[in-house]
Design a protein around this motif. Structure first.
Motif, mmCIF file in Angstrom:
data_model
loop_
_atom_site.group_PDB
_atom_site.id
_atom_site.type_symbol
_atom_site.label_atom_id
_atom_site.label_comp_id
_atom_site.label_asym_id
_atom_site.label_seq_id
_atom_site.Cartn_x
_atom_site.Cartn_y
_atom_site.Cartn_z
ATOM 1 N N ALA A 24 0.829 -1.197 0.000
ATOM 2 C CA ALA A 24 0.000 0.000 0.000
ATOM 3 C C ALA A 24 0.863 1.247 0.000
ATOM 4 O O ALA A 24 1.960 1.254 0.552
ATOM 5 C CB ALA A 24 -0.898 0.002 1.228
ATOM 6 N N LEU A 81 -4.233 6.503 5.233
ATOM 7 C CA LEU A 81 -3.644 5.335 5.898
ATOM 8 C C LEU A 81 -4.703 4.245 6.095
ATOM 9 O O LEU A 81 -4.424 3.049 5.948
ATOM 10 C CB LEU A 81 -3.052 5.761 7.236
ATOM 11 C CG LEU A 81 -2.142 4.746 7.917
ATOM 12 C CD1 LEU A 81 -0.998 4.357 6.998
ATOM 13 C CD2 LEU A 81 -1.592 5.313 9.229
ATOM 14 N N ALA A 139 -5.063 2.483 2.968
ATOM 15 C CA ALA A 139 -3.956 1.535 2.839
ATOM 16 C C ALA A 139 -4.236 0.273 3.653
ATOM 17 O O ALA A 139 -4.013 -0.840 3.184
ATOM 18 C CB ALA A 139 -2.660 2.195 3.293
ATOM 19 N N VAL A 178 3.758 -1.195 3.837
ATOM 20 C CA VAL A 178 3.231 0.142 3.600
ATOM 21 C C VAL A 178 4.374 1.028 3.123
ATOM 22 O O VAL A 178 5.434 1.076 3.763
ATOM 23 C CB VAL A 178 2.596 0.739 4.879
ATOM 24 C CG1 VAL A 178 2.163 2.177 4.632
ATOM 25 C CG2 VAL A 178 1.410 -0.092 5.324
ATOM 26 N N VAL A 221 7.094 -1.189 7.122
ATOM 27 C CA VAL A 221 6.825 0.175 6.686
ATOM 28 C C VAL A 221 8.104 0.761 6.105
ATOM 29 O O VAL A 221 9.166 0.688 6.727
ATOM 30 C CB VAL A 221 6.333 1.044 7.865
ATOM 31 C CG1 VAL A 221 6.180 2.485 7.424
ATOM 32 C CG2 VAL A 221 5.022 0.518 8.418
#
Ligand SMILES: Nc1ncnc2c1ncn2[C@@H]1O[C@H](COP(=O)(O)OP(=O)(O)OP(=O)(O)O)[C@@H](O)[C@H]1O
Ligand SMILES: [Mg+2]
Lengths: 228, 297, 275
Positions: free
Chosen positions: B106, B184, B187, B195, B227
């Motif tokens: 995402a 977010l 996502a 992410v 992330v």
């Protein structure tokens, strides 16, 4: 010009010089006009629908591909550069005399004209939301539907309404070549030099065009206001 | 994955996860390169990211951070090199496979990239688009008909960041910080493994920046998602990230723990002091916030 | 996400699940009305799949016969018709612009201050606008006979009103100061018009006339369909005898001519207002 007389203005259908005498076939003309308006509405709906589908591939900024994009653009161009009445002449041969030929002729021209405006409107939107949808795994069609359509819907709708006004005028004359609507009647009365009838029908057309213009202008303001 | 685990068959999940977190690492870049004409935006980058890590990517303007992330999501095509995920090459995926890869990593953008005229809920539900199949996909495309379960998921995600009550508002009515948290949520609805956040706080004021970074950390720690976040504040990177990667002119010039990135290292990498680095970032933030006036919450 | 969770969310924010019962009823009623109307028009205009299919296959045949486009034997007539159309457009626009010039001054609020007169004049302009050019053409064919004269008159009549209205607006938007300057110099009513207003609005009016010339070349191409001369006559005759290859040739010629005139006129207009 109608031979209206002040003293007899409000007299019955039998009284020469009255409004009712002048408009003695108001019911059938009114019906024809209503039919014409419906032709215009249907043609606008079909044309704008086709334009909506073609505007996305035709817009330069959505990356529709090196074959599809120019193809869509050329097609829209071809649809709008040929005048409606020429389409109507041809369609009368293919689909037979009647309203269908006229509706299709106006629809094709509308698709071309609206498609261009729609595509321009799409080209003027930012691509931030587009990236957002694409990055989430949305397909091209989904990105068109969710990232672009909501942003351009109000302007598209207002173009379509504007086109409806224009199409009402076109629908009122498309009957000259046998493609339905009040134009056929008008052609007949002009051909026979029935001056009173000519003026009556013209007045009705003008009134209808006015009314639709007013209505659609209201609607357009409402659409833009509500969607802002 | 408390939020969304119910939607994916558990067996499949376990199987997938094994592939993802296998020995090859969950994301591996090999010699990844991108050229724009004569400029080399990203220059033979090699990087391996294990599952569950929070990686901060720092660098001065034009270092190639955005290009790197956009290439991983395949929003931009690499000119060379490979992107591997769990040993699978995703560099050349096309069609549905590409969309599924995008769903799995995402993306969060600096300018949020929400659909401004759509409501918050639908914006979040956009994260579900890549999950639609068959006639459901048609229903969604034509009528925007997401299932009740998906809607509830979206609301739960919004609620997590205190935004459930804004669900029916248009996205454009939200403040920048709120919009970024909505992004977010979008996502999260993708149920991703990874992410990618491209300067998620560069357009936000300090308070909102902290809210968004906290949210990112929460996603990393509670959901266990990896992330990758582009930042140009060293302090933020040090505070939130397990690992910092520094880029300069398209190359990785530092890769290590926050502790290892000392003021001297910064100086030797960039030739300027940390204060100067921060001032530069701050100036850019100010410049970028100015042209995009955001509605007040 | 369990069913209970979904229910809890539905209770908390019902709007997120497709609105209340009222909204749904309204949507259903709206769609039903639309579909009813659609069904009715399709039935009324006898739009059946069969007719559409037959028409489309007829159209395919016509399209096949259109390639390759060919000028046929009477290509001199075609070229003459084209020239006639362009001439009709030019003359029609010229006459319209000439008549619209004084009318524009009469309709402008800063020249003629009688509101009632101006208001009724503008409504008359609007009325003219509501009548399509093709109607005027048909009427003039009856009045002055078949041929390009009817076309010229139709174009002029249909455009006078719109041009006059645009002219009036241009005049109202003109700067006051130049007019006041003439007054200060002792100029009378006519001098104010001639030296104060006209130099300001003339380029705008010219540009508008050019623009109308452009759009009139399109309409002049079709006025012949009702007998008002020009290429339209050629095309409708060829369609009547079903010489589709010649029809295609004429359409292409028309499109090319219109494009060429658009191009030239757009450049001229840019020079007029931009330069
Ligand atoms: N679409 C593009 N076309 C041409 N050059 C580009 C493009 N995108 C990026 N570049 C160039 O590639 C280099 C890296 O850009 P990138 O946006 O990745 O840097 P960045 O590290 O994200 O910088 P910033 O902090 O300013 O966002 C820059 O020199 C930039 O000018
Ligand atoms: Mg960047």
């Amino acid at each position: 010009m109608p031979g209206l007389r002040w003293d007899a203005l409000l007299g019955g259908v039998e009284t020469e010089g009255s409004l009712a005498f002048w408009m003695y076939r108001l019911d059938s003309w009114g019906w024809l006009l209503f039919e014409t308006a419906n032709m215009a509405a249907l043609a606008t709906l079909m044309g704008a629908g086709a334009a909506l589908l073609m505007a996305f591939p035709a817009a330069r900024n959505l990356g529709a591909g090196r074959v599809v994009n120019p193809l869509a653009r050329r097609l829209l161009e071809a649809m709008r550069t040929v005048p409606e009445i020429v389409y109507a002449l041809i369609f009368v041969w293919a689909f037979g005399v009647g309203a269908l030929a006229g509706i299709l002729a106006i629809a094709v021209h509308t698709a071309g004209a609206c498609g261009k405006l729609f595509a321009e409107s799409i080209e003027n939107t930012g691509l931030g939301a587009w990236d957002g949808v694409r990055s989430a795994g949305g397909s091209w069609a989904q990105a068109c539907r969710f990232a672009v359509l909501p942003q351009v819907a109000p302007s598209l709708l207002s173009y379509a309404l504007l086109r409806f006004e224009i199409n009402l005028r076109s629908a009122s004359v498309i009957g000259f070549v046998g493609a339905g609507g009040i134009g056929e009647e008008l052609y007949k009365v002009i051909a026979f030099n029935y001056y009173e009838e000519i003026s009556a029908i013209l007045l009705l057309i003008i009134l209808a065009v006015f009314a639709i213009d007013l209505l659609s202008e209201r609607l357009r303001h409402r659409v833009i206001g509500a969607m802002r | 994955m408390g939020l969304t685990a119910g939607l994916r068959p558990v067996a499949a999940l376990a199987q997938d996860d094994a592939a993802w977190t296998g020995a090859r690492g969950m994301l591996e870049l090999q010699g990844l390169t991108r050229r724009f004409g004569a400029t080399v935006a990203v220059d033979h980058v090699d990087l391996e990211v294990p599952a569950g890590q929070m990686v901060g990517i720092i660098g001065r303007s034009g270092a190639g951070k955005s290009t790197l992330l956009r290439m991983i999501n395949r929003l931009q095509e690499p000119s060379g090199g490979r992107i591997l995920s769990g040993g699978r090459d995703v560099t050349a995926l096309q069609g549905r496979a590409l969309r599924e890869w995008r769903r799995d990593c995402a993306m969060v953008f600096q300018q949020f990239n929400l659909v401004q005229r759509l409501d918050v809920l639908t914006n979040v539900l956009i994260g579900r688009l890549a999950w639609q199949r068959g006639w459901r996909a048609a229903m969604v495309l034509v009528g925007g008909r997401f299932t009740a379960e998906e809607r509830a998921m979206a609301l739960a995600a919004l609620d997590r960041f205190g935004l459930a009550e804004t669900a029916l508002q248009r996205a454009e009515t939200l403040s920048g910080g709120q919009q970024q948290r909505v992004a977010l949520c979008r996502a999260l609805l993708q149920q991703p493994r990874l992410v990618l956040a491209d300067e998620p706080i560069a357009s936000l004021d300090p308070r909102n920046a902290q809210l968004v970074m906290d949210a990112l950390r929460d996603v990393n720690q509670r959901d266990g998602l990896s992330v990758l976040v582009n930042l140009h504040h060293l302090d933020t990177a040090r505070e939130y990230c397990d690992r910092i990667v520094a880029m300069q002119a398209g190359k990785i010039v530092f890769d290590g723990t926050p502790a290892a990135l000392t003021a001297e290292r910064v100086r030797s990498i960039y030739g300027i002091t940390e204060q100067e680095f921060a001032a530069e970032a701050e100036a850019r933030r100010a410049a970028e916030r100015a042209p995009a006036p955001l509605a007040v919450a | 996400m369990s069913a209970a969770d979904v229910a809890a969310w539905r209770a908390r924010i019902p709007g997120a699940f497709g609105g209340g019962a009222r909204g749904r009823v309204l949507a259903v009623v709206g769609w039903a009305a639309f579909l009813l109307w659609l069904g009715w028009v399709l039935w009324h205009f006898d739009v059946t799949p069969r007719r559409l299919w037959n028409g489309l296959s007829g159209l395919a045949t016509i399209l096949r016969l259109m390639v390759p486009p060919s000028p046929g034997e009477l290509w001199v007539d075609i070229l003459q018709g084209l020239a006639e159309s362009v001439a009709m457009a030019f003359l029609g626009t010229f006459v319209a612009a000439l008549v619209a010039l004084p009318l524009g001054f009469l309709g402008a609020g800063n020249v003629v201050t009688n509101t009632l007169f101006r208001f009724s004049l503008r409504r008359v302009f609007d009325g003219f606008r509501g009548v399509d050019q093709l109607i005027w053409a048909l009427a003039f064919v009856r009045a002055v006979g078949l041929g390009p004269l009817a076309g010229v008159l139709a174009i002029a009549t249909a455009d006078v009103a719109v041009l006059a209205k645009l002219n009036a607006e241009a005049i109202e938007n003109a700067e006051r100061r130049q007019v006041e300057g003439i007054t200060a110099a002792g100029g009378g009513w006519f001098a104010r018009l001639r030296f104060g207003l006209l130099p300001q609005v003339l380029p705008v009016m010219l540009a508008q006339a050019l623009y109308f010339f452009e759009s009139n070349t399109r309409s002049a191409a079709i006025l012949g369909v009702v007998g008002a001369g020009g290429i339209g006559l050629q095309i409708s005759e060829r369609i009547r005898v079903r010489h589709w290859d010649e029809v295609a040739f004429i359409i292409l010629l028309m499109v090319a001519t219109v494009a060429a005139i658009d191009w030239v006129s757009a450049r001229l207009r840019r020079r007029l207002i931009g330069g």
